[in-house]
Design a protein around this motif. Structure first.
Motif, mmCIF file in Angstrom:
data_model
loop_
_atom_site.group_PDB
_atom_site.id
_atom_site.type_symbol
_atom_site.label_atom_id
_atom_site.label_comp_id
_atom_site.label_asym_id
_atom_site.label_seq_id
_atom_site.Cartn_x
_atom_site.Cartn_y
_atom_site.Cartn_z
ATOM 1 N N LEU A 133 0.839 -1.196 0.000
ATOM 2 C CA LEU A 133 0.000 0.000 0.000
ATOM 3 C C LEU A 133 0.874 1.247 0.000
ATOM 4 O O LEU A 133 1.888 1.321 0.692
ATOM 5 N N ASN A 134 0.488 2.237 -0.781
ATOM 6 C CA ASN A 134 1.183 3.527 -0.830
ATOM 7 C C ASN A 134 0.338 4.562 -0.090
ATOM 8 O O ASN A 134 -0.790 4.856 -0.492
ATOM 9 N N LEU A 135 0.893 5.102 0.995
ATOM 10 C CA LEU A 135 0.182 6.115 1.769
ATOM 11 C C LEU A 135 0.557 7.496 1.251
ATOM 12 O O LEU A 135 1.731 7.864 1.256
ATOM 13 N N VAL A 136 -0.425 8.245 0.813
ATOM 14 C CA VAL A 136 -0.221 9.628 0.393
ATOM 15 C C VAL A 136 -0.771 10.511 1.506
ATOM 16 O O VAL A 136 -1.980 10.601 1.695
ATOM 17 N N CYS A 137 0.127 11.145 2.252
ATOM 18 C CA CYS A 137 -0.264 11.968 3.393
ATOM 19 C C CYS A 137 -0.384 13.421 2.937
ATOM 20 O O CYS A 137 0.629 14.092 2.691
ATOM 21 N N GLY A 138 -1.605 13.892 2.813
ATOM 22 C CA GLY A 138 -1.858 15.238 2.325
ATOM 23 C C GLY A 138 -2.422 15.208 0.919
ATOM 24 O O GLY A 138 -1.846 14.580 0.026
ATOM 25 N N TYR A 139 -3.571 15.870 0.727
ATOM 26 C CA TYR A 139 -4.210 15.859 -0.589
ATOM 27 C C TYR A 139 -4.313 17.277 -1.138
ATOM 28 O O TYR A 139 -5.381 17.729 -1.533
ATOM 29 N N GLY A 140 -3.149 17.968 -1.118
ATOM 30 C CA GLY A 140 -3.068 19.256 -1.796
ATOM 31 C C GLY A 140 -2.817 19.054 -3.271
ATOM 32 O O GLY A 140 -3.112 17.996 -3.843
ATOM 33 N N LYS A 141 -2.252 20.065 -3.928
ATOM 34 C CA LYS A 141 -1.983 19.965 -5.366
ATOM 35 C C LYS A 141 -1.039 18.803 -5.680
ATOM 36 O O LYS A 141 -1.278 18.012 -6.588
ATOM 37 N N ILE A 142 0.069 18.715 -4.915
ATOM 38 C CA ILE A 142 1.042 17.644 -5.167
ATOM 39 C C ILE A 142 0.439 16.293 -4.809
ATOM 40 O O ILE A 142 0.617 15.306 -5.533
ATOM 41 N N GLY A 143 -0.292 16.226 -3.684
ATOM 42 C CA GLY A 143 -0.920 14.963 -3.298
ATOM 43 C C GLY A 143 -1.903 14.468 -4.336
ATOM 44 O O GLY A 143 -2.002 13.266 -4.593
ATOM 45 N N GLN A 144 -2.650 15.367 -4.957
ATOM 46 C CA GLN A 144 -3.594 14.971 -6.001
ATOM 47 C C GLN A 144 -2.871 14.391 -7.207
ATOM 48 O O GLN A 144 -3.273 13.361 -7.759
#
Length: 531
Positions: free
Chosen positions: A293-304
């Motif tokens: 699993l890949n955890l993406v912490c933060g869904y700002g511009k870069i996270g999106q």
């Protein structure tokens, strides 16, 4: 004699306390019966639901017609024994009797007073009675009674076997848990309706019962009419005939509509409050069974951008975001989202971090938060790959010390690309086309598979040009056990040896890279068949 019994009882209690097999057995049954996270519990729940449904069907069919002998044997012996064994196991795992004995013995030894059998028996009985008087335990016990077919009146308890299914359905349990959180409001509404129904029934009995209405012969008839009317069911079998009675009917109907509206608002608000928690539980249950699993912490511009790219590549992605608006945005984009704080260890522990997570990508807008996420993730797992975003070089040093494997510095990258555009605009267009994949050419990583045609070969042994590929670099692991860290050989010479787990950075057309990866996989399969 008493001292001898105490000695044997205490010795046996200490034996149980130190016996690993006993502890494992009790822990297994406790998890099987009570732990929703235990991997075998869902199979046990499915089995019990099948047993309950089959027994209910047999007992219901047997009311009108005689069932086959083997079905009676199954219901009387198999189902009954399963229910009894389950009840006794739940009673057993509810508390530890030997711990009560040990505690009483150590207390008596410390204060130099006699061992009290009465106190031990009282405490053990109190603990077991606490379980036996709980509603689920009472339902379990009553559900056993319909098995004794000789006592026909006990067939009424067949309904309690259906109630047993509540224990094995998480959705139904969640529904009742939600209603229990609003028990004060529901209790107040029930009291109000009960009081109003009683008053209305007495009034309608006074006005309609004195020979005015042939359908109301007793106070119970009046209560029946009031309940049917206040719930807006309105069967029509009892209708007021006097002016006073009809006026009371109007008041009862209006009150019933208001009560139903109030009840609906209570239930809707309860579900609205609990819905985020239910959704989070559902996400945790889904990802608990997921690997790599890949955890993406933060869904700002870069996270999106990162989340969308990873999903297009077929990677498993879970977004962790603490901002409700960004959580909603991630859900609308089709990602699995956990509304939580990634800087807290509890959040990552719920995901079975070391077992399930392949990489952590900390790309929040705050560098300090990214540092805390990195420290948190690295403290829980030493092998997970961590990629962190930062804005300043001073923070980059802290992230490296915290355990980040790779850093993303958007401002620095943007500045470098701006310089390339000013000095070499054509090269910038080509690079942008490759990075954004607007053209068919791209840069990709290809891992050398063990047993493939490149394993043990040299760079010069393969003609990359003939395959329409350009070899940019070779990344070699620093050690066989540390595959996350590599040293890079740019523009590798032809005598560079390649081994399993080396990574080739190649540039070429999509079809060329896909063909190259396919040929490598095919060579591995061919070698396995040959061996």
């Amino acid at each position: 004699m008493k001292q001898l019994i105490v000695r044997y009882l205490v010795s046996f209690s200490y034996f149980l306390e130190s016996a690993p097999y006993y502890k494992r057995t009790k822990r297994f049954f406790n998890n099987l019966l009570n732990n929703d996270d235990y991997k075998y519990k869902k199979y046990f729940d499915i089995f019990m639901v099948f047993v309950i449904l089959s027994s209910v069907i047999i007992l219901v069919v047997d009311v009108r017609e005689h069932v086959a002998y083997w079905l009676e044997w199954y219901d009387f012996y198999v189902v009954t024994i399963i229910f009894i064994v389950e009840y006794l196991l739940r009673l057993w795992v509810h508390s530890d009797m030997h711990k009560v004995i040990i505690a009483q013995y150590e207390e008596s030894e410390f204060f130099e007073k006699p061992f009290s059998f009465r106190k031990v028996i009282s405490e053990i009985a109190s603990q077991k009675w606490e379980y036996m008087t709980s509603i689920p335990a009472i339902i379990d016990l009553i559900a056993i009674l319909p098995s004794y077919r000789e006592i026909r009146v006990l067939r009424v308890f067949v309904l309690f076997r259906a109630f047993k299914m509540l224990r094995y359905s998480k959705s139904l349990l969640q529904f009742f848990e939600i209603l229990r959180n609003k028990k004060i409001e529901l209790y107040a509404l029930f009291l109000l309706l009960s009081f109003f129904t009683l008053i209305a029934s007495m009034m309608i009995y006074v006005f309609e019962g004195a020979g005015q209405n042939q359908n109301i012969q007793s106070l119970f008839d009046a209560i029946y009419w009031a309940v049917v009317t206040v719930t807006t069911v309105g069967y029509g079998d009892i209708t007021p005939v006097t002016t006073e009675g009809r006026f009371i009917s109007i008041l009862v109907i209006i009150t019933g509509l208001g009560a139903i509206t109030f009840l609906t608002s209570i239930i809707v608000s309860a579900f609205g409050e609990k819905l985020p928690e239910i959704k989070q539980t559902r996400v945790l249950n889904q990802v608990a069974k997921t690997k790599d699993l890949n955890l993406v912490c933060g869904y700002g511009k870069i996270g999106q951008i990162v989340s969308n790219k990873l999903r297009k590549q077929g990677e498993r992605v879970l977004v962790i975001e603490n901002d409700a608006s960004k959580v909603q945005k991630a859900e609308l984009d089709g990602h699995r989202v956990l509304h939580a704080d990634a800087t807290k260890s509890d959040t990552l522990l719920k995901l079975k971090f070391c077992e399930s997570v392949k990489s952590v990508i900390a790309v929040t807008h705050n560098d300090i938060i990214n540092v805390f996420i990195t420290i948190n993730a690295r403290s829980l797992c030493s092998t997970v790959e961590i990629i962190a975003r930062c804005s300043e070089k001073s923070v980059a040093t802290k992230l490296k010390l915290a355990g980040a494997n790779h850093l993303i510095m958007p401002e620095e990258i943007a500045g470098m690309l701006g310089a390339v555009y000013i000095g070499q605009p054509v090269a910038f267009d080509a690079l942008q086309a490759i990075l954004t994949r607007k053209k068919s050419a791209r840069i990709d990583e290809v891992e050398v598979k063990r047993g493939s045609f490149l394993d043990g070969a040299k760079v010069g042994d393969f003609d990359f040009g003939a395959s329409r590929l350009v070899l940019l670099a070779v990344l070699k692991p620093l050690s066989p056990n540390e595959k996350m860290s590599h040293y890079v050989i740019f523009n590798p010479p032809e005598d560079t040896e390649l081994h399993a787990h080396d990574i080739l950075v190649v540039m070429g057309y999509n079809v060329s890279i896909a063909d190259f990866k396919g040929r490598m996989e095919q060579s591995v399969r061919y070698k396995k068949r040959a061996s």
